[in-house]
Design a protein around this motif. Structure first.
Motif, PDB file in Angstrom:
ATOM      1  N   PHE A   1     108.906  85.394 -69.508  1.00  0.00           N
ATOM      2  CA  PHE A   1     108.553  85.008 -68.141  1.00  0.00           C
ATOM      3  C   PHE A   1     109.641  85.330 -67.116  1.00  0.00           C
ATOM      4  CE2 PHE A   1     106.307  81.932 -70.927  1.00  0.00           C
ATOM      5  CZ  PHE A   1     105.006  82.285 -70.606  1.00  0.00           C
ATOM      6  N   VAL A   2     110.786  85.803 -67.580  1.00  0.00           N
ATOM      7  CA  VAL A   2     111.900  86.060 -66.665  1.00  0.00           C
ATOM      8  C   VAL A   2     111.618  87.288 -65.806  1.00  0.00           C
ATOM      9  CG1 VAL A   2     114.310  86.808 -66.541  1.00  0.00           C
ATOM     10  CG2 VAL A   2     113.659  84.944 -68.058  1.00  0.00           C
ATOM     11  N   GLY A   3     111.794  87.143 -64.496  1.00  0.00           N
ATOM     12  CA  GLY A   3     111.680  88.275 -63.587  1.00  0.00           C
ATOM     13  C   GLY A   3     110.263  88.727 -63.304  1.00  0.00           C
ATOM     14  N   VAL A   4     109.271  87.885 -63.595  1.00  0.00           N
ATOM     15  CA  VAL A   4     107.883  88.267 -63.319  1.00  0.00           C
ATOM     16  C   VAL A   4     107.333  87.380 -62.207  1.00  0.00           C
ATOM     17  CG1 VAL A   4     107.540  89.019 -65.695  1.00  0.00           C
ATOM     18  CG2 VAL A   4     106.856  86.708 -65.046  1.00  0.00           C
ATOM     19  N   ASP A   5     106.288  87.878 -61.530  1.00  0.00           N
ATOM     20  CA  ASP A   5     105.689  87.093 -60.464  1.00  0.00           C
ATOM     21  C   ASP A   5     104.737  86.048 -61.049  1.00  0.00           C
ATOM     22  OD1 ASP A   5     103.342  88.476 -61.169  1.00  0.00           O
ATOM     23  OD2 ASP A   5     103.668  90.006 -59.638  1.00  0.00           O
ATOM     24  N   ALA A   6     104.230  85.187 -60.173  1.00  0.00           N
ATOM     25  CA  ALA A   6     103.389  84.076 -60.623  1.00  0.00           C
ATOM     26  C   ALA A   6     102.120  84.571 -61.312  1.00  0.00           C
ATOM     27  CB  ALA A   6     103.034  83.181 -59.439  1.00  0.00           C
ATOM     28  N   ALA A   7     101.539  85.661 -60.802  1.00  0.00           N
ATOM     29  CA  ALA A   7     100.307  86.192 -61.396  1.00  0.00           C
ATOM     30  C   ALA A   7     100.564  86.708 -62.809  1.00  0.00           C
ATOM     31  CB  ALA A   7      99.735  87.308 -60.515  1.00  0.00           C
ATOM     32  N   THR A   8     101.703  87.380 -62.997  1.00  0.00           N
ATOM     33  CA  THR A   8     102.036  87.885 -64.326  1.00  0.00           C
ATOM     34  C   THR A   8     102.334  86.732 -65.278  1.00  0.00           C
ATOM     35  OG1 THR A   8     102.900  89.972 -63.457  1.00  0.00           O
ATOM     36  CG2 THR A   8     103.651  89.315 -65.642  1.00  0.00           C
ATOM     37  N   GLU A   9     103.026  85.709 -64.798  1.00  0.00           N
ATOM     38  CA  GLU A   9     103.307  84.555 -65.656  1.00  0.00           C
ATOM     39  C   GLU A   9     102.009  83.903 -66.115  1.00  0.00           C
ATOM     40  OE1 GLU A   9     105.873  80.395 -65.763  1.00  0.00           O
ATOM     41  OE2 GLU A   9     106.484  82.075 -64.495  1.00  0.00           O
ATOM     42  N   ARG A  10     101.063  83.773 -65.199  1.00  0.00           N
ATOM     43  CA  ARG A  10      99.769  83.185 -65.565  1.00  0.00           C
ATOM     44  C   ARG A  10      99.047  84.073 -66.578  1.00  0.00           C
ATOM     45  NH1 ARG A  10      98.637  78.438 -66.002  1.00  0.00           N
ATOM     46  NH2 ARG A  10      97.771  79.092 -67.969  1.00  0.00           N
ATOM     47  N   ALA A  11      99.108  85.387 -66.370  1.00  0.00           N
ATOM     48  CA  ALA A  11      98.464  86.319 -67.302  1.00  0.00           C
ATOM     49  C   ALA A  11      99.102  86.227 -68.681  1.00  0.00           C
ATOM     50  CB  ALA A  11      98.560  87.746 -66.764  1.00  0.00           C
TER      51      ALA A  11
ATOM     52  N   HIS B   1     113.142  79.196 -70.477  1.00  0.00           N
ATOM     53  CA  HIS B   1     114.226  78.555 -69.732  1.00  0.00           C
ATOM     54  C   HIS B   1     113.746  77.554 -68.688  1.00  0.00           C
ATOM     55  CE1 HIS B   1     112.955  81.519 -66.776  1.00  0.00           C
ATOM     56  NE2 HIS B   1     113.633  80.861 -65.882  1.00  0.00           N
ATOM     57  N   ASP B   2     112.478  77.575 -68.319  1.00  0.00           N
ATOM     58  CA  ASP B   2     111.978  76.714 -67.248  1.00  0.00           C
ATOM     59  C   ASP B   2     111.502  75.385 -67.829  1.00  0.00           C
ATOM     60  OD1 ASP B   2     110.891  75.527 -65.035  1.00  0.00           O
ATOM     61  OD2 ASP B   2     109.337  77.036 -64.690  1.00  0.00           O
ATOM     62  N   LEU B   3     112.318  74.352 -67.687  1.00  0.00           N
ATOM     63  CA  LEU B   3     111.983  73.064 -68.284  1.00  0.00           C
ATOM     64  C   LEU B   3     110.746  72.428 -67.653  1.00  0.00           C
ATOM     65  CD1 LEU B   3     115.538  71.467 -68.713  1.00  0.00           C
ATOM     66  CD2 LEU B   3     114.251  72.921 -70.282  1.00  0.00           C
ATOM     67  N   GLN B   4     110.431  72.806 -66.424  1.00  0.00           N
ATOM     68  CA  GLN B   4     109.304  72.183 -65.739  1.00  0.00           C
ATOM     69  C   GLN B   4     107.956  72.549 -66.357  1.00  0.00           C
ATOM     70  OE1 GLN B   4     109.591  72.040 -61.342  1.00  0.00           O
ATOM     71  NE2 GLN B   4     111.486  73.188 -61.577  1.00  0.00           N
ATOM     72  N   THR B   5     107.891  73.675 -67.045  1.00  0.00           N
ATOM     73  CA  THR B   5     106.608  74.127 -67.585  1.00  0.00           C
ATOM     74  C   THR B   5     106.477  73.928 -69.096  1.00  0.00           C
ATOM     75  OG1 THR B   5     107.505  76.381 -67.760  1.00  0.00           O
ATOM     76  CG2 THR B   5     106.257  75.846 -65.768  1.00  0.00           C
ATOM     77  N   VAL B   6     107.508  73.392 -69.734  1.00  0.00           N
ATOM     78  CA  VAL B   6     107.495  73.268 -71.194  1.00  0.00           C
ATOM     79  C   VAL B   6     106.306  72.458 -71.681  1.00  0.00           C
ATOM     80  CG1 VAL B   6     108.721  72.269 -73.172  1.00  0.00           C
ATOM     81  CG2 VAL B   6     109.972  73.618 -71.485  1.00  0.00           C
ATOM     82  N   LYS B   7     106.068  71.304 -71.076  1.00  0.00           N
ATOM     83  CA  LYS B   7     104.976  70.436 -71.539  1.00  0.00           C
ATOM     84  C   LYS B   7     103.608  71.070 -71.314  1.00  0.00           C
ATOM     85  CE  LYS B   7     107.229  65.922 -71.245  1.00  0.00           C
ATOM     86  NZ  LYS B   7     107.194  64.561 -70.640  1.00  0.00           N
ATOM     87  N   ASP B   8     103.492  71.918 -70.280  1.00  0.00           N
ATOM     88  CA  ASP B   8     102.215  72.576 -70.000  1.00  0.00           C
ATOM     89  C   ASP B   8     101.964  73.754 -70.934  1.00  0.00           C
ATOM     90  OD1 ASP B   8     101.661  70.871 -67.847  1.00  0.00           O
ATOM     91  OD2 ASP B   8     102.792  72.133 -66.460  1.00  0.00           O
ATOM     92  N   TYR B   9     103.025  74.430 -71.363  1.00  0.00           N
ATOM     93  CA  TYR B   9     102.867  75.684 -72.087  1.00  0.00           C
ATOM     94  C   TYR B   9     102.876  75.555 -73.607  1.00  0.00           C
ATOM     95  CZ  TYR B   9     103.674  78.395 -67.776  1.00  0.00           C
ATOM     96  OH  TYR B   9     103.579  78.951 -66.524  1.00  0.00           O
ATOM     97  N   PHE B  10     103.657  74.617 -74.142  1.00  0.00           N
ATOM     98  CA  PHE B  10     103.953  74.675 -75.576  1.00  0.00           C
ATOM     99  C   PHE B  10     103.455  73.461 -76.361  1.00  0.00           C
ATOM    100  CE2 PHE B  10     107.358  77.113 -73.445  1.00  0.00           C
ATOM    101  CZ  PHE B  10     107.006  78.367 -73.925  1.00  0.00           C
ATOM    102  N   ASP B  11     102.912  73.750 -77.543  1.00  0.00           N
ATOM    103  CA  ASP B  11     102.477  72.688 -78.460  1.00  0.00           C
ATOM    104  C   ASP B  11     103.674  72.031 -79.127  1.00  0.00           C
ATOM    105  OD1 ASP B  11      99.641  73.449 -78.212  1.00  0.00           O
ATOM    106  OD2 ASP B  11     100.253  75.229 -79.330  1.00  0.00           O
ATOM    107  N   ASP B  12     104.641  72.857 -79.525  1.00  0.00           N
ATOM    108  CA  ASP B  12     105.839  72.398 -80.222  1.00  0.00           C
ATOM    109  C   ASP B  12     107.074  72.941 -79.527  1.00  0.00           C
ATOM    110  OD1 ASP B  12     103.753  71.827 -82.140  1.00  0.00           O
ATOM    111  OD2 ASP B  12     105.299  71.699 -83.670  1.00  0.00           O
ATOM    112  N   CYS B  13     108.217  72.311 -79.804  1.00  0.00           N
ATOM    113  CA  CYS B  13     109.486  72.745 -79.237  1.00  0.00           C
ATOM    114  C   CYS B  13     110.565  72.771 -80.301  1.00  0.00           C
ATOM    115  CB  CYS B  13     109.964  71.777 -78.141  1.00  0.00           C
ATOM    116  SG  CYS B  13     109.136  71.956 -76.577  1.00  0.00           S
ATOM    117  N   LEU B  14     111.495  73.707 -80.133  1.00  0.00           N
ATOM    118  CA  LEU B  14     112.747  73.697 -80.853  1.00  0.00           C
ATOM    119  C   LEU B  14     113.840  73.585 -79.802  1.00  0.00           C
ATOM    120  CD1 LEU B  14     114.694  74.164 -83.258  1.00  0.00           C
ATOM    121  CD2 LEU B  14     114.418  76.623 -82.854  1.00  0.00           C
ATOM    122  N   LEU B  15     114.545  72.465 -79.781  1.00  0.00           N
ATOM    123  CA  LEU B  15     115.663  72.279 -78.866  1.00  0.00           C
ATOM    124  C   LEU B  15     116.933  72.714 -79.589  1.00  0.00           C
ATOM    125  CD1 LEU B  15     114.802  68.844 -77.214  1.00  0.00           C
ATOM    126  CD2 LEU B  15     114.315  71.142 -76.386  1.00  0.00           C
ATOM    127  N   LEU B  16     117.650  73.640 -78.975  1.00  0.00           N
ATOM    128  CA  LEU B  16     118.747  74.321 -79.661  1.00  0.00           C
ATOM    129  C   LEU B  16     119.988  74.366 -78.787  1.00  0.00           C
ATOM    130  CD1 LEU B  16     119.392  76.154 -82.229  1.00  0.00           C
ATOM    131  CD2 LEU B  16     118.802  78.089 -80.759  1.00  0.00           C
TER     132      LEU B  16
END
Length: 249
Positions: A164-174, A194-209
């Protein structure tokens, strides 16, 4: 059988551990976010799992077998900044590289392979750019081409490094729509994010490292303030609105 099993993985550069005894298991058919601060070893983890860099110790298994680079069941989307985009090749040729595991490196892709590659470009909205040189594409378009290459590989497990780095909002949604489509097909996708604000919306599971495994498991259980403080230390700012969390630059 789990798609990915990592046990006590350690990677060292010049005798300094950049990953230390990292252990986690990935369930099948999930989107997994790999989360941590800069220098935490997120990209190193992917490269070590794929055998692109040597590990000092530990064990990595993909579907209960040692991974080999020629295995077709794993797809990889590297960081866009690590690719030589000036290399003279077209978008279609890049996507066709994803078919080499099926046809062999020394055989010409068939009409069917070309058709599959074009269908993959269409899925990421790049069908009109098949003959365009990759150097002439925008950052978001280049990222879509790399995703199409991964689709063409038809893998079972995907590793994606900061897609998702360096892409516009439309590409991120795609991209997230595409990841969810892969998940609906039973694929497993691990994403450095890297975007903590979207983690809960995007991912079923997480690995915090952060060099070591801080926590891994379902996002609603793992993505907590306590674990995030342990992962990021004093580099967190908390916003009252929606209790969003962002990493300070």
């Amino acid at each position: 059988m789990n798609p990915v099993d990592v046990k006590n993985l350690t990677v060292a550069y010049q005798k300094k551990a950049v990953l230390k005894n990292v252990t986690f298991t990935v369930p099948e058919g999930k989107l997994i976010g790999i989360i941590g601060p800069n220098g935490a070893g997120k990209s190193t983890l992917i490269k070590a799992v794929l055998g692109l860099i040597p590990k000092a110790s530990g064990e990595v298994k993909i579907y209960n077998k040692k991974y080999r680079a020629k295995d077709r069941i794993v797809g990889y989307v590297p960081q866009r900044g690590s690719v030589d985009w000036d290399f003279p090749t077209s978008a279609l040729d890049v996507v066709l590289m994803g078919r080499y595991g099926h046809v062999g490196w020394f055989k010409r892709p068939s009409k069917q392979d070309n058709q599959i590659a074009r269908e993959c470009l269409e899925k990421v909205g790049m069908e009109g750019y098949a003959d365009r040189q990759i150097s002439q594409l925008s950052g978001g378009q280049q990222q879509r081409v790399f995703l199409a290459r991964a689709l063409a590989q038809d893998a079972k497990v995907y590793f994606m490094d900061e897609p998702f780095v360096g892409v516009d909002a439309a590409t991120e949604r795609a991209i997230i729509d595409l990841l969810n489509e892969l998940k609906s097909q039973g694929k497993t996708v691990l994403v450095v994010h890297h975007d903590l604000q979207t983690v809960k919306d995007y991912f079923d599971d997480c690995l915090l490292l952060n060099v070591e495994t801080i926590a891994s498991g379902p996002t609603e259980q793992v993505f907590t303030m306590e674990n995030l403080h342990q992962t990021y230390g004093g580099k967190l700012a908390f916003l009252e609105q929606g209790k969003m969390m962002v990493e300070q630059k």
